[in-house]
Structure formats: structure tokens, C-alpha cells
Design an enzyme around this catalytic site. Sequence first.
Site, PDB file in Angstrom:
ATOM      1  CG  ASP A  93       1.376  13.068 -32.900  1.00 50.51           C
ATOM      2  OD1 ASP A  93       0.359  12.657 -33.478  1.00 50.51           O
ATOM      3  OD2 ASP A  93       2.318  12.317 -32.610  1.00 50.51           O
ATOM      4  CG  ASN A 162      12.940   7.711 -32.714  1.00 48.30           C
ATOM      5  OD1 ASN A 162      11.797   7.439 -32.364  1.00 48.30           O
ATOM      6  ND2 ASN A 162      13.298   8.937 -33.056  1.00 48.30           N
ATOM      7  CG  HIS A 164       8.632   8.764 -31.840  1.00 47.20           C
ATOM      8  ND1 HIS A 164       9.167   9.073 -33.069  1.00 47.20           N
ATOM      9  CD2 HIS A 164       7.431   8.209 -32.128  1.00 47.20           C
ATOM     10  CE1 HIS A 164       8.326   8.731 -34.024  1.00 47.20           C
ATOM     11  NE2 HIS A 164       7.266   8.199 -33.476  1.00 47.20           N
ATOM     12  CD  GLU A 169      11.405  12.130 -33.151  1.00 46.16           C
ATOM     13  OE1 GLU A 169      11.307  10.969 -32.730  1.00 46.16           O
ATOM     14  OE2 GLU A 169      11.611  12.427 -34.328  1.00 46.16           O
TER      15      GLU A 169
HETATM   16  C1  GLP Z   1       4.327   8.298 -35.489  1.00 40.66           C
HETATM   17  C2  GLP Z   1       3.306   9.031 -34.616  1.00 40.66           C
HETATM   18  C3  GLP Z   1       3.020   8.234 -33.406  1.00 40.66           C
HETATM   19  C4  GLP Z   1       2.862   6.794 -33.854  1.00 40.66           C
HETATM   20  C5  GLP Z   1       4.219   6.238 -34.140  1.00 40.66           C
HETATM   21  C6  GLP Z   1       4.212   4.824 -34.705  1.00 40.66           C
HETATM   22  O1  GLP Z   1       5.380   9.087 -35.847  1.00 40.66           O
HETATM   23  N1  GLP Z   1       3.596  10.365 -34.240  1.00 40.66           N
HETATM   24  O2  GLP Z   1       1.865   8.727 -32.768  1.00 40.66           O
HETATM   25  O3  GLP Z   1       2.281   6.041 -32.836  1.00 40.66           O
HETATM   26  O4  GLP Z   1       4.934   7.138 -34.944  1.00 40.66           O
HETATM   27  O5  GLP Z   1       3.783   4.799 -36.028  1.00 40.66           O
HETATM   28  P1  GLP Z   1       3.319   3.492 -36.779  1.00 40.66           P
HETATM   29  O6  GLP Z   1       2.123   2.990 -36.058  1.00 40.66           O
HETATM   30  O7  GLP Z   1       3.014   3.908 -38.180  1.00 40.66           O
HETATM   31  O8  GLP Z   1       4.446   2.508 -36.689  1.00 40.66           O
END
Ligand code: GLP
Length: 269
Positions: A93, A162, A164, A169
Site C-alpha cells: 500500500d 482494528n 486491517h 479496513e
Molecule cells: C499499517 C499498514 C499495514 C501495517 C499495519 C500495522 O497501517 N498499512 O501494512 O502492517 O498497519 O502497522 P504496525 O506494524 O506499525 O503496527
Amino acid sequence: MNLGVPLPSVSLAEENPFKIFIRENQKDLVDSIVDVLEDRLRKRLSIETPKPLGLATGRTMEPIYLALVDRLKSWEAADLEKLLSGWLSFNLDEYVGLKDSDPHSFGSYMTHYLRSPLHLTSEQVRLPNGGNVDPYQEASSYRSQLQEFGGISLQLLGLGTNGHVGFNEPPCDLNASCRVVSLSTSTRQQNAFSFGGDLDLVPKNAITLGLKEILSAEEIHLIVIGISKAQILDRVLTSPPSVGLPASWLKSHKRVFLWVDKAALTAKN
Ligand code: GLP
């Protein structure tokens, strides 16, 4: 099955589709994941045109990329050169409105953690172009590019608080493919740390691969670290697949690995 640690509220019985690996702490977990990544990357050396790797961003991935780069630098020069010359990865993304060169973009993140240390090009480490004035066209082009290369081989995934994955989402159907999405306030808050804590700077939209592309990967590695993910991980483990919890669709995949440290398994039942 005795996993040797306190378990979430359901028993992780045989029918649980996740192959679960639990490690004492983040460091041990990262070492084990890098062992597996190294094994898969070595196997790619003998495949003529391996399918692209699927990469993620976020804090979870930072120590993994650091350790992976260190590990790869210990490879024989010829093997490393072969691996890098054939490298092709697609990130999950990117924020809409942020160019690759923007320091807050996932493009910059990948440059910092992977492209620069391994001398890879932007053609080899692909992300959606958040700077495209037409994000819908960009999402469609990114989807086609990935299709052209036959989809993802190994997909790395983090978990949003949440539920995702990528930027899928809730609510999200398992047939959703690469597209433009609106980000929830909770996700923007979760990611505000990389915008100096200023929620107003966090873009409201993103381009993400969908569950469709993610579930088409040959193997998926979901990595969940730390107590802040314990509650959502418990929900993922205990809930049947549903649109309300995008990560729960991973249970429909035949080869999905779940990597957790003990802190992530401490949800109160
Ligand atoms: C983000 C990204 C995801 C990521 C997730 C967890 O928003 N879009 O690809 O894996 O949320 O993030 P983190 O590893 O900082 O907890």
C-alpha cells in the site's frame, strides 16, 4: 497441541488454519522469521522467473528488514548478486497524495530499509504511486502490473489494531481487489507517529492491494508483535471469517503462518 504459553480464549485446535509460531520476545521472533525468509530467498535462486515477493511497511517490519539486510550481506557475493539482480517485490500500500520522495511515504520507508542498503531500483521494489493525480487509475495499473507477473509468492503482513491487513479496513469483503480506500480515524491515529504525531498530516486515503491479491499469494506470513496487538489478535484467532474483521479472511488460506511473541498472546479473556 501444547504451545507452552497462555493461550487466547479458544483452543488453537487442529482446525485452526494458522500455523502458529510463538517466540519469547521480538528478537527471537525476528531471527526465526529471517531464517524462513532466507530459506525462501535461497530457493528463488534456482527458479527461472520467481513470482514477486509481497512486502509490508509499519513498525513491525522495521526490525525484520534490518535483520534481513544483515543476513543477506553475509551471503556469498555471487548468490547475493543473483538474488538482487532478479529481485521483484510489490508493497501492499501507499498513501494517496504522497510522492515516493515524500519522507512520510511508504516509498521512502522502503528506500530506507531495503532499496538503499541492497542497491535495488524502484522498478524492483514497487509500490503504488501515491503521487499519481488519478489514484483510481493508479490502483488499476498496480493491480494489472501484479497480475502480469503472476501474483505474489510470499506475502508479509502486519496487523492493524482494528484488524486491517494492508489498508483493507473493516468492513472488507474477501473479494476486494486493489483499490483506493478511505482510512479510518483509528488507523490514521495508529500511523500518526510517522507524521510527527500530527493526525492532520496523515492522508485520508490510500491505495492498497485487496484481500483478493493477498489471498492469492502462495504463502502468507502474518506477524504480530507486542501487547498493543493482543486484543485484536485474540479476536482474529477466535472469530469466524467476516467482513468486520479483514484479517479473519486469512483463515481461508491454505498456507498461512502466524508469527507472534508472547506479549501478543496476553489478551485477557
Ligand atoms: C499499517 C499498514 C499495514 C501495517 C499495519 C500495522 O497501517 N498499512 O501494512 O502492517 O498497519 O502497522 P504496525 O506494524 O506499525 O503496527
